[in-house]
Design a protein around this motif. Structure first.
Motif, short mmCIF file in Angstrom:
data_model
loop_
_atom_site.label_atom_id
_atom_site.label_comp_id
_atom_site.label_asym_id
_atom_site.label_seq_id
_atom_site.Cartn_x
_atom_site.Cartn_y
_atom_site.Cartn_z
N ASP A 103 0.89 -1.32 0.01
CA ASP A 103 0.05 0.08 0.13
C ASP A 103 0.83 1.28 -0.06
O ASP A 103 0.43 2.15 0.41
CB ASP A 103 -0.97 0.06 1.06
CG ASP A 103 -0.10 -0.13 2.47
OD1 ASP A 103 1.14 -0.03 2.49
OD2 ASP A 103 -0.78 -0.59 3.46
N ARG A 155 -0.64 4.45 -1.40
CA ARG A 155 -1.83 5.03 -0.56
C ARG A 155 -1.54 5.72 0.56
O ARG A 155 -2.30 6.16 1.35
CB ARG A 155 -2.72 3.85 -0.28
CG ARG A 155 -3.62 3.36 -1.65
CD ARG A 155 -4.77 2.50 -1.29
NE ARG A 155 -4.45 1.43 -0.94
CZ ARG A 155 -4.85 0.70 0.17
NH1 ARG A 155 -5.82 1.33 1.10
NH2 ARG A 155 -4.51 -0.52 0.52
N ARG A 156 -0.21 5.76 1.09
CA ARG A 156 0.30 6.30 2.13
C ARG A 156 0.33 7.82 2.14
O ARG A 156 1.02 8.12 0.81
CB ARG A 156 1.39 5.89 2.75
CG ARG A 156 1.40 4.53 3.37
CD ARG A 156 2.80 3.91 3.71
NE ARG A 156 2.69 2.65 4.13
CZ ARG A 156 2.92 2.20 5.32
NH1 ARG A 156 3.42 3.17 6.18
NH2 ARG A 156 2.98 1.05 5.63
N ARG A 210 5.32 11.67 4.32
CA ARG A 210 5.63 11.60 5.71
C ARG A 210 5.87 13.09 6.22
O ARG A 210 6.38 13.66 5.18
CB ARG A 210 6.75 10.64 5.87
CG ARG A 210 6.69 9.88 7.19
CD ARG A 210 7.93 9.24 7.41
NE ARG A 210 8.62 9.58 8.73
CZ ARG A 210 8.62 8.24 9.41
NH1 ARG A 210 8.56 7.30 9.30
NH2 ARG A 210 9.02 8.44 10.71
N ASN A 234 5.00 -2.33 8.94
CA ASN A 234 3.51 -2.62 9.31
C ASN A 234 2.65 -3.39 8.66
O ASN A 234 1.59 -4.08 9.02
CB ASN A 234 2.77 -1.30 9.18
CG ASN A 234 3.14 -0.07 10.12
OD1 ASN A 234 3.24 -0.45 11.33
ND2 ASN A 234 3.34 0.97 9.78
N ARG A 251 -1.64 -0.48 11.82
CA ARG A 251 -2.51 -0.60 10.57
C ARG A 251 -3.69 -0.15 10.99
O ARG A 251 -4.34 0.81 10.13
CB ARG A 251 -2.46 -2.01 9.73
CG ARG A 251 -1.27 -2.48 9.23
CD ARG A 251 -1.49 -3.72 8.35
NE ARG A 251 -2.27 -4.51 9.14
CZ ARG A 251 -1.83 -5.76 9.55
NH1 ARG A 251 -0.40 -5.95 9.53
NH2 ARG A 251 -2.50 -6.52 10.12
N ASP A 270 -1.57 4.10 12.00
CA ASP A 270 -1.17 4.78 10.65
C ASP A 270 -2.20 4.94 9.58
O ASP A 270 -2.03 5.67 8.67
CB ASP A 270 -0.08 3.79 10.08
CG ASP A 270 1.32 4.22 10.47
OD1 ASP A 270 1.52 5.10 11.52
OD2 ASP A 270 2.29 3.79 9.74
N ASP A 271 -3.18 4.49 9.79
CA ASP A 271 -4.42 4.72 9.07
C ASP A 271 -4.13 4.48 7.58
O ASP A 271 -4.43 4.86 6.78
CB ASP A 271 -4.78 5.95 9.00
CG ASP A 271 -5.45 6.49 10.32
OD1 ASP A 271 -5.77 5.56 11.09
OD2 ASP A 271 -5.41 7.73 10.60
N ILE A 272 -3.21 3.46 7.39
CA ILE A 272 -2.76 3.07 5.80
C ILE A 272 -3.76 2.32 4.95
O ILE A 272 -3.64 2.38 3.87
CB ILE A 272 -1.23 2.40 6.07
CG1 ILE A 272 -1.90 0.97 6.66
CG2 ILE A 272 -0.29 2.97 6.42
CD1 ILE A 272 -0.47 -0.14 6.77
N SER A 273 -4.76 1.85 5.83
CA SER A 273 -6.07 1.45 4.83
C SER A 273 -6.82 2.51 4.45
O SER A 273 -7.68 2.27 3.59
CB SER A 273 -6.71 0.36 5.82
OG SER A 273 -7.22 1.11 6.82
N PRO A 309 -5.83 9.76 1.46
CA PRO A 309 -4.99 10.43 2.56
C PRO A 309 -5.29 11.41 2.99
O PRO A 309 -4.58 11.84 4.28
CB PRO A 309 -3.68 10.27 1.89
CG PRO A 309 -3.81 10.36 0.35
CD PRO A 309 -5.15 9.69 0.11
N ARG A 328 -7.24 11.65 10.19
CA ARG A 328 -6.73 10.63 10.54
C ARG A 328 -7.24 9.97 12.08
O ARG A 328 -7.54 10.78 12.96
CB ARG A 328 -5.03 11.06 10.86
CG ARG A 328 -4.55 11.69 9.75
CD ARG A 328 -3.19 11.78 9.80
NE ARG A 328 -2.58 10.38 9.69
CZ ARG A 328 -1.22 10.18 9.67
NH1 ARG A 328 -0.41 11.12 9.44
NH2 ARG A 328 -0.83 8.93 9.36
#
Ligand SMILES: CC(=O)SCCNC(=O)CCNC(=O)[C@H](O)C(C)(C)COP(=O)(O)OP(=O)(O)OC[C@H]1O[C@@H](n2cnc3c(N)ncnc32)[C@H](O)[C@@H]1OP(=O)(O)O
Ligand SMILES: O=C(O)CCC(=O)C(=O)O
Length: 622
Positions: A33, A36-37, A40, A137, A207, A211-214, A218, A222
């Motif tokens: 993913d 999709r992040r 930073r 992650n 996850r 980090d809400d990477i799903s 973006p 958050r």
């Protein structure tokens, strides 16, 4: 307990684990993913609080497992001495307390076996940790170890080296260890393996919650931003205070009551009224509005002065908003008082208002041009006095969203009470600033209908609602009667003799009008393509404009269908070209367009389409 590992063994662990596997980690594949992040934040630390906590948990486990492996051999291993923990932890007093167990076990080959257990657990755990590090992650279930073949090879090689020192006599002697048997190796694995599960659990938490990477988008709020009040805020509606400072405003008592009732009906949590110290009529109006028994709490806004406070608390208000300027400008050119004076005056007035059992808020005027240290010290003082809220005011409209976020976030760490924010709109940032303030942990936002106020005003209620609805539609729909917004704005616009701007948020006449052909086609297929707000939620309707040169055949076809006419796509394209020809000369009203469509349809039906088209061109040319 005896020493589990000696220096040469620790050096060995470093050599085996930091050499090959650590190098191989440089060849890790990207996480699935990764695209999709969000990027930073450059100011984010490389090892943040959560990652540090993760390291601590894993580190503690590694330490505990290494020591446990040593103890296990002495305490639980069926072929070991099976002594008690007391005996192991008092090994240095063995000869005096329990010599019968054979104290040489703590120094001879038996101790070496326990040491070998520790060493092997440490090496194995480090290999498993290297496996965990394939991704910060992502789970090993989705990014398995064989996705980095260099890591697999390096682990095999490292373990082979470890086996070599365990089973080649020269090395066993050098490292003071002994070869382990199968039962001991099984124990090594059982003690080491949990590190995989611990790290998988940590990755899952990262996850899901950190980090809400799903997140598909973006830029959505958050989940990790636990301070954010974007979905939990209150409106302090100040049309009857800040709004009265608008150049055109004059509200008589009846008008104030009408506006107060409308605001209450809409659902705002607070209504702020002009200081009763301003004039006798202002005081009377305050009393009258308090008597209405509205659901919204009634506040009045006063200077940080006992005279004003004494008048305010007698009006029956639910709370008093106290304000005093803290910037050098206001301290020099407005009230002329220093910070010590302000703190003392604030203490007296706050204590007085509190003694009346009503809400009290203390705010600094011109907060963004005030000295931060002075400001925070003042807020801390009033927080300790027990104010319900402190307020931040961008009195001159100089702040931008980043500055707002930083100030509110800092303040959030200093006071425990609620935080109210008031933003002037001189540079067009008032709505964005209000949103940033909520993201940073503010709890209350000041608004006025159409944004009316001193100079060009403050955060407009409608624009603020549009922003907040976009962040959380259901929350705002459940709190406020959104369909009342238009009437509320018309009421206030009439009262202060202004028009609702054509491009007003939500209620402006073109807020839901779609014109260009590309837009119109997509809107007709799915309104969300070009609409972030649903007009029906606000009692508004969408309009697709087609009588212009930017129109397209999809929009025209839609109108043909609405009129119940029957034209095929080719015919619609032809008539669209006619509309464009006509609109190149002058804009066409909807009536013009409808007439044209009907005539064209009639010509098609009666077989005169060629004649119609030629006639049309001739008419246009004339
Ligand atoms: C940024 C904002 O919008 S804050 C809210 C603004 N609201 C208002 O001003 C309400 C309407 N105002 C009024 O009716 C009048 O200005 C009043 C009744 C408040 C005061 O009127 P006056 O006594 O005639 O004073 P004036 O308006 O000329 O000057 C303001 C006075 O308040 C003092 N003052 C200003 N801000 C504050 C404050 N936050 N706390 C205490 N005193 C203050 C000033 O030093 C000045 O005092 P002075 O009389 O000793 O010179
Ligand atoms: O009381 C407040 O917080 C704001 C006062 C005000 O109107 C301002 O500072 O612009």
């Amino acid at each position: 307990m005896p020493e589990a590992l000696i220096p040469v063994q620790l050096l060995w662990v470093n050599l085996v684990t930091d050499g090959l596997p650590a190098t191989a980690l440089g060849f890790n594949p990207p996480d699935h993913d990764i695209m999709r992040r969000p990027p930073r934040n450059s100011r984010e630390p490389i090892v943040g609080k959560w990652l540090f906590f993760r390291y601590m948990i894993v580190g503690i486990y590694v330490g505990a497992a290494t020591v446990f492996a040593y103890a296990w051999w002495f305490l639980f291993y069926t072929e070991g001495p099976q002594i008690s923990f007391y005996q192991l932890s008092n090994f240095h007093r063995c000869s005096s307390l329990f010599p019968e167990i054979g104290c040489e076990m703590f120094t001879n080959i038996m101790a070496n076996r326990a040491t070998t257990m520790s060493l092997s657990v440490l090496v194995t755990i480090e290999m498993l940790n290297a496996t965990n590090s394939l991704s910060e992650n992502e789970s090993l279930l989705t990014l398995p170890i064989w996705s980095n073949i260099y890591l697999v090879l390096s682990i095999i090689l490292s373990m082979a080296l470890h086996f070599a020192i365990l089973y080649i006599p020269f090395f066993t002697h050098l490292f003071a260890i002994v070869p382990l048997n199968l039962a001991e190796w099984k124990a090594v694995l059982w003690i080491s393996l949990p590190v995989i599960f611990i790290d998988e659990a940590m990755k899952f938490i990262s996850r899901t919650f950190i980090d809400d990477i799903s997140r598909p988008n973006p830029y959505l709020p958050r989940f990790s931003d636990l301070l954010s009040r974007v979905s939990n805020f209150s409106i302090i509606e100040s049309t009857l205070r800040e709004g009265e400072q608008f150049a055109n405003a004059f509200f008589d008592t009846a008008k104030k009551i009408e506006i107060a009732r409308a605001l209450d009906d809409f659902g705002v949590e607070y209504i702020e009224l002009t200081s009763p110290a301003a004039s006798e009529q202002s005081r009377q109006d305050c009393i009258e509005i308090c008597k209405l028994g509205l659901k919204a709490k009634i506040l009045t806004h006063i200077r940080c002065h006992m005279d004003d406070a004494k008048i305010a608390v007698e009006t029956g208000v639910d709370g008093v908003d106290i304000v005093i300027g803290t910037s050098s400008y206001l301290r020099e050119f407005s009230h002329g008082k220093d910070m010590d004076y302000i703190a003392n005056a604030a203490t007296k007035v706050i204590n007085f208002v509190k003694s009346k059992g009503i809400e009290v808020r203390f705010s600094s005027e011109d907060s963004f041009r005030s000295d931060l240290v002075d400001l925070l010290a003042l807020y801390r003082t009033v927080d300790k006095l027990g104010v319900d809220r402190v307020g931040i005011a961008d009195t001159v409209g100089c702040a931008n969203p980043r500055q707002v976020y930083e100030l509110v976030r800092t303040l959030r760490g200093v006071v425990s009470c609620d935080i109210e924010c008031h933003f002037h709109n001189d540079t067009g940032c008032a709505i964005a600033n209000a949103y940033s303030a909520l993201e940073a942990g503010a709890t209350h936002i000041d608004t006025s209908v159409l944004g009316i106020g001193e100079r060009n005003g403050i955060t407009p209620l409608g624009g603020f609602i549009a922003r907040m609805y976009t962040a959380n539609r259901d929350y705002n729909k459940s709190k406020y009667k959104l369909h009342m917004l238009r009437d509320l704005e018309n009421l206030v616009a009439d009262s202060v003799s202004v028009q609702v701007p054509f491009n007003n948020y939500i209620t402006g006449y073109c807020a839901f009008t779609h014109k260009a052909g590309i837009h119109a086609k997509a809107i007709l297929n799915n309104p969300s393509t070009y609409e972030i707000l649903k007009p029906e939620d606000f009692g508004m309707t969408r309009y697709v404009s087609i009588g212009h040169r930017l129109t397209g055949w999809n929009a025209v076809k839609n109108r043909v269908e609405q009129l119940g006419l029957c034209l095929n796509d080719e015919q619609v394209k032809k008539v669209t070209a006619k509309i464009k020809e006509l609109a190149d000369i002058r804009p066409q009203s909807m009536e013009d367009v409808d007439n044209l469509l009907r005539e064209y349809h009639y010509a098609v039906e009666s077989g005169n389409v060629m004649k119609f088209e030629n006639g049309l061109t001739a008419t246009n040319g004339s």
